[in-house]
Design a protein around this motif. Sequence first.
Motif, mmCIF file in Angstrom:
data_model
loop_
_atom_site.group_PDB
_atom_site.id
_atom_site.type_symbol
_atom_site.label_atom_id
_atom_site.label_comp_id
_atom_site.label_asym_id
_atom_site.label_seq_id
_atom_site.Cartn_x
_atom_site.Cartn_y
_atom_site.Cartn_z
ATOM 1 N N THR A 211 57.201 82.232 36.806
ATOM 2 C CA THR A 211 57.603 81.370 37.734
ATOM 3 C C THR A 211 56.431 80.017 37.700
ATOM 4 N N PRO A 212 57.374 79.060 37.515
ATOM 5 C CA PRO A 212 56.516 77.573 37.246
ATOM 6 C C PRO A 212 55.517 77.580 38.357
ATOM 7 N N ARG A 213 55.717 77.649 39.754
ATOM 8 C CA ARG A 213 54.795 77.367 40.684
ATOM 9 C C ARG A 213 53.417 78.106 40.340
ATOM 10 N N ARG A 215 52.404 79.645 37.758
ATOM 11 C CA ARG A 215 51.705 79.152 36.516
ATOM 12 C C ARG A 215 50.747 78.311 37.074
ATOM 13 N N LEU A 392 52.353 72.267 34.872
ATOM 14 C CA LEU A 392 52.889 73.753 35.021
ATOM 15 C C LEU A 392 53.563 73.899 36.292
ATOM 16 N N TRP A 393 53.277 73.096 37.374
ATOM 17 C CA TRP A 393 53.925 73.182 38.694
ATOM 18 C C TRP A 393 54.798 72.059 38.901
ATOM 19 N N ASP A 397 60.188 71.755 42.874
ATOM 20 C CA ASP A 397 60.180 73.087 42.375
ATOM 21 C C ASP A 397 61.287 73.544 43.223
#
Length: 424
Positions: A211-213, A215, A392-393, A397
Motif C-alpha cells: 500500500t503506497p500510503r 509505505r 512513497l506516499w 492517493d
Amino acid sequence: MSLFAIRDYRHLFSAQVIALFGTGLATVALGLLAYDLAGPRAGVVLGTALTVKMVMYVVIAPLAAAYVDRLPRRAFLVFLDVVRAAVVLALPFVTEVWHIYVLIGLLQAGSAAFTPTFQAVIPDIVTDESDYTRALSASQVAYTMESLLSPVLAAVALAFMSFNLLFLGTSAGFAVSALLVLSTRIPDARPNAHAKAWDRAAAGIRTFLRTPRLRGVMALNLVVASAGSIVVVNTVNYVRDELGGSQSDVAWMLAASGGGTLLAALALPRILDRITARTVMLTGAGVLLGGTTAAVSLMAAGLTTWTGTAINWTVIGIGMALVVTPTGKVLRASVAPNAIPEAFAAQFSLSHLAWLITYPVAGWLGTNAGFALAWSVLAALAGAGTAGALLLWPRHDGRRAVTGPAAPDATAPRLDRSTLSKAA
C-alpha cells in the motif's frame, strides 16, 4: 462528549491513562537507575535496555496479533497488566546492569502483546467515524499528557524520595489498569482471514509493503525514531554532564518535549477535519528534521544552553505528535475491518523496528563518539525518512488500499473511495 459517553471506551481510556502515567514514572526512574549504576556510561545502559525493548516489540507484537482472535481479549489484557506490575516491583532491587536487561525484556514482552491488542479493541467499541478520529486524538493526548506530567510528577517526587520508589507508582498503575479493563465489556475479535499463524503474523507487514500510503508511514516511522531517540536516550547524560543539572532537571527537560507534543495533539482534531493526514504528517516530518538539525548545529557550535535545549526539545515534541496522531486513522482506512488487529500490530512492530535502529545510535555512538556525531547520524536518518515518505506516499492517493489477503470478506462493511481519500 459523545465519545466519553461510551462507558466501555471511558473505562479503557482511563486504564490507558493510569498505566501510561505509571510507565512514565518508570521511564524517568530507569534513566536515573542507569546513571546510578553506570555514571557517564548511562547512555550505553539505557540505549541497550531500550534496544531490548524494541526487539521484544518487533518480534512479539505480530505474534500477539496472530493469536489474539483465539483468546478472550479482556482476560488477556488483564493478565498482561498483572505480569507487568509484578516485573516492575523487582526493578528497585536491581544491583547489576544485566538485571536491568532481563527485567526490561520481560516487562516489554508484556507491553508488546498489550499495545496492539488494546489498539485493535478501540474500533470495535467506537464505531462512529468522527468519534473514532477523536478517540485516536484522545489516545495521543493521553500519551502526551504522560510525557508532560509524568516527568513533572517525578521531579516533585524526587525532591522527597529515592527514584527507586517511582517504580512502585508504575506497579500500582498497572494494577489499577487491570481492574478497569476487567470492568469493560470487550467484544470478541472478528475471525482472522488467515488460518496459519505465520500468515497471520506476516499479513499486516505484506499490507504495508503493498500500500503506497502505508509505505510512506513506514518511512515516517524512521523520522520519529531518529528525533525521539535524542530526547529519550540522551537527555539524562546531556542534562547531567553537559548542562550540569540535577535529577529533577532531567525530568523537567523531558517535560519540555512532552509539552510540545501536548500542544500539537490538542490542536490536531480540528486540523485533521480540514487538512489531509498526509499533509499533517509530512509537515511533522519537516519539523522533526528541523529539530534534529538544530540539535546538531547547537552542539557543534558549543551553544549548550538550557533555553536552547528546552526550545528544541519542545519542537521535537510537536513534530512527533504531528506524525503519530493521524497514523491510526490512516491505518483504519487502509484495511478491511477484520484486518485491523494485524494492521495495528504491523505498525506497532515496524515503528519499533525504526527505534531499534536509532536507539543504539543515540546510546552507544553518543556515549563513545560524542553527541555531535551521534546526532548527525540521526539527523541524516531523519532526512532519509522524510525524503522516502515524500516519494512513497503519492500526493493524490486515490488507490483502494485494501488488497490481497486483507481484502474484506462478504460480511464485512466495505470502505468506499471517499472515506479512503479523506483519511489519506
